[in-house]
Each structure stands twice: as structure tokens, then as C-alpha cells.
Design a protein around this motif. Structure first.
Motif, short mmCIF file in Angstrom:
data_model
loop_
_atom_site.label_atom_id
_atom_site.label_comp_id
_atom_site.label_asym_id
_atom_site.label_seq_id
_atom_site.Cartn_x
_atom_site.Cartn_y
_atom_site.Cartn_z
N PRO A 230 25.80 24.34 35.03
CA PRO A 230 25.81 22.93 35.85
C PRO A 230 26.28 23.10 37.34
O PRO A 230 26.19 22.50 38.10
CB PRO A 230 26.60 21.97 35.01
CG PRO A 230 26.24 22.42 33.57
CD PRO A 230 26.49 23.91 33.80
N LEU A 231 27.22 24.31 37.20
CA LEU A 231 27.83 24.56 38.38
C LEU A 231 27.47 25.83 39.21
O LEU A 231 28.08 26.83 39.90
CB LEU A 231 29.25 24.61 38.63
CG LEU A 231 30.18 23.71 37.90
CD1 LEU A 231 31.66 23.75 37.94
CD2 LEU A 231 29.85 22.11 38.41
N GLY B 156 32.85 19.89 27.33
CA GLY B 156 32.57 18.49 28.17
C GLY B 156 33.14 17.18 27.30
O GLY B 156 32.60 16.32 27.64
N GLN C 243 33.13 18.73 34.49
CA GLN C 243 33.51 18.64 35.87
C GLN C 243 32.16 18.59 36.76
O GLN C 243 32.17 18.21 37.87
CB GLN C 243 34.11 20.14 36.46
CG GLN C 243 35.35 20.54 35.73
CD GLN C 243 36.39 20.20 36.78
OE1 GLN C 243 36.29 19.65 37.92
NE2 GLN C 243 37.80 20.70 36.51
N CYS D 269 29.46 28.18 35.37
CA CYS D 269 28.82 27.79 34.23
C CYS D 269 27.22 27.20 34.95
O CYS D 269 27.33 26.88 36.06
CB CYS D 269 29.44 26.71 33.50
SG CYS D 269 29.93 25.19 34.28
N GLY E 239 37.57 20.58 26.23
CA GLY E 239 37.91 21.40 27.29
C GLY E 239 36.71 21.35 28.56
O GLY E 239 35.66 20.99 27.88
N CYS E 240 37.02 21.95 29.67
CA CYS E 240 36.04 22.09 30.54
C CYS E 240 36.62 23.24 31.39
O CYS E 240 37.36 23.17 32.06
CB CYS E 240 35.96 21.13 31.44
SG CYS E 240 34.96 21.34 32.95
S1 SF4 Z 1 31.30 21.81 34.08
FE1 SF4 Z 1 30.64 23.60 32.94
S2 SF4 Z 1 32.27 24.27 31.79
FE2 SF4 Z 1 32.92 22.18 32.53
S3 SF4 Z 1 32.09 20.93 30.97
FE3 SF4 Z 1 30.71 21.00 32.31
S4 SF4 Z 1 29.31 22.52 31.57
FE4 SF4 Z 1 31.07 22.71 30.59
#
Ligand code: SF4
Ligand code: SF4
Ligand code: SF4
Lengths: 340, 290
Positions: A259-260, A216, A315, A257, A241-242
Motif C-alpha cells: 500500500p505504500l 493493520g 498507516q 509494503c 501491528g503496522c
Molecule cells: S501500512 Fe502496510 S504494514 Fe501497515 S498495516 Fe498497512 S499494509 Fe500493513
């Protein structure tokens, strides 16, 4: 490699906790069963995956934590455990005995450390963490989550030297949890965070401590000089990356992940391999990115994004925006657990 | 007719009377293995298997490399601490050993699955009163259909080994309870057709000296054909799909703990699938087989 949650409960309450929403929605009694662990070990084997990343809640709270780790090692897996290091004395002593002969590349720990001043912890917690560091020393990579602008990581340098920890600090940004209010870093503040982190570089250089950046981070917020230092100290092994990491809950539910964690929740039983799981969530990530390039306006037309050098930040920020600001947009994308 | 195996407690007094026989010995302590070994040598007795039933968990037993000479069955209530057990793995893996668990203990299904997935031979002793049929179904499915390598679990793999679609398959031998192969012997030298019969007043059939004539005994023949009784009355077993494997073993407990019919019907389906899957692969047998 996916993360496997041993427990859904934690003995600490960090202000930025990614898992907060997920944990508050789960019963504390939800711990992984042996049947599910064996299923996952088989599933990983048939998928060609050789390592387990263990997570919680706090995974060491699982009553069979030591036996389960011993099991996975006996099955030939390499293991990394994400922990806060607060473990009961008896269990820690036992773990120290059982795993002393296992090479660190087969069993390692990433310990999530909080700065004592800004995130105070009790004396007994601090003592417990120190015992953990003293038991597993070079197996431990210190980790630090940044959730405020005035963070200070120098206490970690002291730990690294005192306990002989791995000389890489895993640094994470606190991200928003879609649909929940936790403490996180606003996109507009990320540059300040990066600059503050780099203010510790002279000491890190002196102590030969290297950085490890979590997901992120936006490429454009680093200066060329900062990128150069990063390159020199990671051998180029970093990415902005994400991408779905994949978390597997004790009940075998899946999400991309933390947060989702309510986002397109599925079950391990819906898939035949780890590759299939990643394909599924990568496709959804792609769809979100079509709608919103990233966390900044300029992400939409960014050449680094087109060249796949940066994914446009976390994201979860975009998803939060969809939820709060455009609730009718992208129905099929922000499908949440309740509607599939 | 192949010669019967004798099954008896280890009792030095009786050894000279069972010279040249193949015998399954019950031992009350594994430290007696060494005495048994020299006694068996002196009397030309072939040790088919040694059964040690204990209240200890498997992780509380100290395993010895010298035991590798013996085919051993350990009947234990539980695995105990896996990490302690695994500390002895390098010794245990070299033993000719199979771990038996009774369904009387609720964690037996879990313990068997752990051990089998780690490469240890296991067996489940199904008590109709205590068995959890659903958990047993999961274990059976794991044993027969799981694609990742694991060690065989008896009686499931025993049934697949001897299964014939048009015939009965009695897995009693897994527990040395099959009079066509195992005859039980009391400390006084009397023969019985099962361990249960041995301990009942009317169960004794003959004296040891008459062992070679046992197949001519009316009671023996009746015992082997006792399954026919299920079809004289309209019992649940008479119309049960799984009877060919079960042979009515749970007829006494079906009322209090129903579920056997569903289990055995799924068992049959799993056997078919397993055999189709296995058609082109031969499985090696590394340790003693009942
Ligand atoms: S959405 Fe999930 S994978 Fe992407 S940056 Fe945020 S925490 Fe990391
Ligand atoms: S994609 Fe967005 S965050 Fe990444 S470098 Fe480009 S503008 Fe910055
Ligand atoms: S499964 Fe039950 S009903 Fe069927 S034969 Fe066995 S005991 Fe009888």
C-alpha cells in the motif's frame, strides 16, 4: 523478513489487489534476474536472514520459478511463496516432482483464495487452483483478503478438509493503496468485519481451524471475548501491528509494503544489511505516527498505542488522508518516488 | 626445470610412447574413462586431468560416483536446468571436477555465478571475439571481491594465486595453453607448443622422442618470449596497464570487440584488493589445479 518479488505481472485481477498500483506502473517484462537473486541470497546471508518470502505479481509466472526456488533451497534458505495457485500444468507437475522431498518447514506456500461467489473466477482457474492444492497439500496455508462486508470463508474450510491444507487461515484486511483507488475496508467498517469473521468461529472450532491475522487490525474493535478466543487459538502469537514488511522489487527497488509502494522508494544497493533497511523505514513509520496516531480520532490518546499493544491500524489510511486532504502537510513524510 | 605435462587426445596407440609422463587427456566420451584408467595404469602414466568437451548442458550429463578417481574438466555450453543438475548434487559434490564455459554462449556468466555460489568449481574460457567485457567484469568482481563464500572461478583466482606486482602472470595454464608447463602432442607423436599450433601446418616443433630437449629449441625460447614483440611497435598492448596479466591475448580482436583494456585494468585493481583482503586467510584447494 523482507518479501522478494519474482515478477511484476499477474494472471489474475483481484479487486482489492494491494499490488495493483505497483504492477500497473511496472513493465510486465520486469522479472528478477539470476544476478539479482544471487545478490539477494548473499545479502540475506550477510544479514543473518535465513528465510525468503517470495511474492509477485504472481511469482510462479517467472520462467525460472522452479529453478530459482531450487537454488534458494540449495543455498540453505527456508522459503514461503505467496501465490494465487494458478500455475501451468507442466510447471506445477515439475514443481511437485522437484520439491516432493523437501520438508514443509523449508518450502511452504500461502495461497490467496477468492470466494467463488463474490469474486468469480473461470472454471479453468478453479481447476488450476485445485490442482495446486492437490499437489502441495500440507505445505499450503490458505489466505483470504477481506474487501467486502458480506464475505464468506466457508469455502476455505472445504478446501482445508479436502486437500489436507495447513489448518490456519491467514486473514488480511484490504487496505487502501496510497494514491490509487482499489477496494478496501473503511476504518468505520472494521468492527463489522471482525464480528462477521467471528460468526465463523463455531465452525472453525469444530474443524480445529485457527486464525492468523495480517497487519493493520485495530485492537479496540475486538471484544474481550473475541480477544480471548484469539489468544487461545494463537497461543498469544498475534499483534495489532503496522510495521514495514519491506518489499524488494525485481530491479532491487525497495518500499515498506505494497500500500505504500511509492513511499520513500529506495534500492537494496543503498543499504548494507536488512537491519539498516528496517531501521530506515521504521523511522519513517514513527514520523507518520507522530503526525497521526492512527485510523481513528481516539488513537491519538490511546493507552494501547502508548503501550505499543496496537499501532493504530493501517498507516496507508493516514497517508491517503494526507494525500487527499492535507496536501501541504508533512512534505518530508509523504515524499513520493518522483521527488525521492 | 620441472617436467612438462603432455596434452593429447586419448589414443591407445600413442600410450606406450608416453610412459611415465604426466598427461592431460582429451576424451570424446566420459564412458572411456575406465579404458583410460587401465591403459594409464599399464603404461605408468599419471593422469593430470581429463578434458571432456560436449555440446550437452551440464544438467543433461549423468554423473557417476566412480568418476571421483579422476581430475575432470567438463567444457559445456550451459548449465541447463538447475533443478535437474541439483538432483545429482550429492554425486557431483564428491567429484574432482571443474566446469568450463566459453564466452561464446551469452548465459555463461550467469551459469558460472550460479554454480560458483552453490559451491562448484568453474572456469570461463575468454574468447576475444565473443566475450562481453562488461559481463566479464561483473563476474570477475563477483569472483574476487564478493564477501559471501563461493567457489573459485578461473582464471581470476589463478591470477590471484600466482600474481606478482612486478612480474607477468600468464593464466594460459588454466586452458593448458602455457608452453612453459604444457606441451601438446598429436596422434602421430609430434609436439607443438599450443593446441592452436598443433592444428596448423607450421606449428609442429619436434618429434615426441625429443621432448626432453624441447627447452633448448630456438623456436621454444622464441615462443616463450614472444610477448616482447608487443613492444617493438606502438600497439595498443604496448601501453596497456593490464598487459601484465593479459599478455596481449586479445590483440587480434581488440578492434572488433574493444573493452579488454578496461577489463584488465579493473582486474588488476580487483586483484590488489583481493590480495589485501586475503592476507590473513589461506584458502584450501580441494580439487585439481591447472
Ligand atoms: S501500512 Fe502496510 S504494514 Fe501497515 S498495516 Fe498497512 S499494509 Fe500493513
Ligand atoms: S491505537 Fe487506535 S486502533 Fe489501536 S486500539 Fe487504540 S484507538 Fe484502537
Ligand atoms: S588488455 Fe587488450 S590492449 Fe591490453 S594487453 Fe590485453 S589485448 Fe592488449
Amino acid at each position: 523478513m523482507p518479501n522478494v518479488l519474482f515478477t511484476q505481472t499477474c494472471n489474475r485481477s483481484c479487486p482489492y489487489c494491494f499490488a495493483k498500483k505497483h504492477l500497473s506502473d511496472s513493465a510486465p517484462s520486469d522479472i528478477i534476474s539470476w544476478e539479482n537473486l544471487i545478490y539477494l541470497a548473499d545479502f540475506f546471508t550477510t544479514s543473518g536472514e535465513k528465510r525468503f518470502q517470495i511474492l509477485g505479481g504472481e511469482p510462479t509466472l517467472h520462467p525460472d520459478f522452479n529453478d530459482m526456488i531450487a537454488y534458494l533451497l540449495e543455498r540453505g534458505f527456508g522459503i514461503n511463496v505467496f501465490t494465487n495457485g494458478i500455475m501451468s500444468d507442466d510447471k506445477l507437475r515439475e514443481a511437485g516432482n522437484i520439491f516432493s522431498g523437501i520438508p514443509p518447514d523449508r518450502l511452504s506456500f500461502t495461497i490467496n483464495l477468492n470466494e467463488p461467489k463474490s469474486t468469480p473466477q473461470s472454471l479453468s482457474e478453479t481447476e488450476s487452483i485445485k490442482r495446486f492444492l492437490g499437489t502441495f497439500c500440507e505445505r499450503i496455508t490458505p489466505g483470504f483478503n477481506i474487501y467486502r462486508l458480506d464475505f464468506d470463508i466457508s469455502f476455505i474450510f472445504q478446501y482445508i478438509n479436502e486437500y489436507g491444507l495447513n489448518r490456519t487461515i491467514r486473514v488480511g484486511l484490504a487496505h487502501p493503496i496510497a494514491g490509487k483507488k482499489n477496494k478496501f475496508i473503511q476504518p468505520g467498517d472494521i468492527k463489522k468485519i471482525i464480528d462477521r469473521f467471528y460468526s465463523f468461529v463455531p465452525v472453525m472450532e469444530r474443524l480445529r481451524i485457527k486464525p492468523g491475522l495480517d497487519c493493520g487490525f485495530p485492537l479496540c474493535r475486538f471484544s474481550d471475548e473475541q480477544l480471548g478466543w484469539l489468544y487461545r487459538n494463537t497461543g498469544g502469537h498475534y499483534d495489532f501491528g503496522c510495521a514495514p514488511v519491506i518489499d524488494i522489487g525485481p530491479d532491487m527497488s525497495l518500499w515498506p509494503c505494497f500500500p505504500l509502494s511509492d513511499f520513500h522508494k529506495k534500492s537494496v544497493f543503498d543499504f548494507n544489511s536488512i537491519r539498516e533497511i528496517f531501521d530506515y523505514y521504521e523511522d519513517i513509520h514513527r514520523k507518520i505516527r507522530v503526525e497521526s496516531g492512527g485510523i481513528y480520532e481516539e488513537c491519538d490518546n490511546c493507552k494501547y498505542r502508548e503501550e505499543d499493544l496496537c499501532k493504530g491500524g493501517c498507516q496507508a489510511h493516514s497517508l491517503n488522508r494526507f494525500l487527499n486532504e492535507y496536501p501541504v502537510r508533512m512534505k518530508e513524510i509523504y515524499q513520493f518516488a518522483s521527488n525521492g | 626445470m620441472a617436467e612438462h605435462f603432455l596434452v593429447c587426445d586419448y589414443n591407445p596407440k600413442i600410450l606406450k610412447r608416453i610412459r611415465d609422463r604426466s598427461v592431460v587427456f582429451f576424451l570424446d566420451s566420459l564412458s572411456k574413462l575406465y579404458d583410460l584408467e587401465s591403459d594409464a595404469r599399464d603404461h605408468h602414466i599419471h593422469i593430470h586431468c581429463v578434458i571432456y568437451e560436449t555440446k550437452k548442458s551440464l544438467s543433461d550429463i549423468i554423473y557417476k560416483p566412480e568418476w571421483s578417481k579422476f581430475p575432470i574438466a567438463i567444457v559445456s555450453p550451459s548449465l541447463g536446468r538447475l533443478s535437474s543438475f541439483l538432483k545429482m548434487a550429492s554425486v557431483i559434490k564428491k567429484l574432482n571436477i571443474r566446469f568450463y564455459f566459453r564466452t561464446d554462449y551469452e548465459n555463461c556468466y550467469r551459469d558460472i555465478r550460479i554454480l560458483s555460489s552453490l559451491g562448484y568449481y568453474c572456469a570461463v574460457i575468454i574468447n576475444g571475439k565473443t566475450v562481453n567485457w562488461e559481463e566479464l567484469t561483473d563476474l570477475m568482481t563477483y569472483a574476487l571481491l564478493n564477501v559471501v563464500n563461493h567457489r573459485e572461478i578461473l582464471p581470476f583466482s589463478y591470477v590471484t594465486r600466482y600474481y606478482h606486482p612486478q612480474n607477468r602472470t600468464d593464466y594460459g595454464a588454466v586452458y593448458f595453453d602455457d608452453a612453459s608447463r604444457y606441451i601438446h602432442l598429436t596422434g602421430e607423436g609430434m609436439l607443438a607448443l599450443s593446441r592452436k599450433q598443433m592444428n596448423s601446418v607450421n606449428g609442429i616443433l619436434l618429434e615426441l622422442d625429443k621432448l626432453d630437449r624441447i627447452t633448448q629449441e630456438k623456436a621454444y625460447k622464441e615462443y616463450l618470449y614472444r610477448w616482447q614483440e608487443f613492444f617493438l611497435e606502438p600497439t595498443p598492448c604496448a601501453c596497456c596497464k593490464g598487459w601484465r596479466i593479459c599478455l596481449g591475448k586479445y590483440a587480434d580482436t581488440i578492434k572488433d570487440n574493444p573493452g579488454c583494456r578496461d577489463f584488465f585494468s579493473e582486474f588488476l585493481e580487483a586483484v590488489d584488493l583481493h590480495l589485501k583482503k586475503r592476507e590473513n586467510t589461506t584458502k584450501e584447494e580441494f580439487i585439481w589445479q591447472p
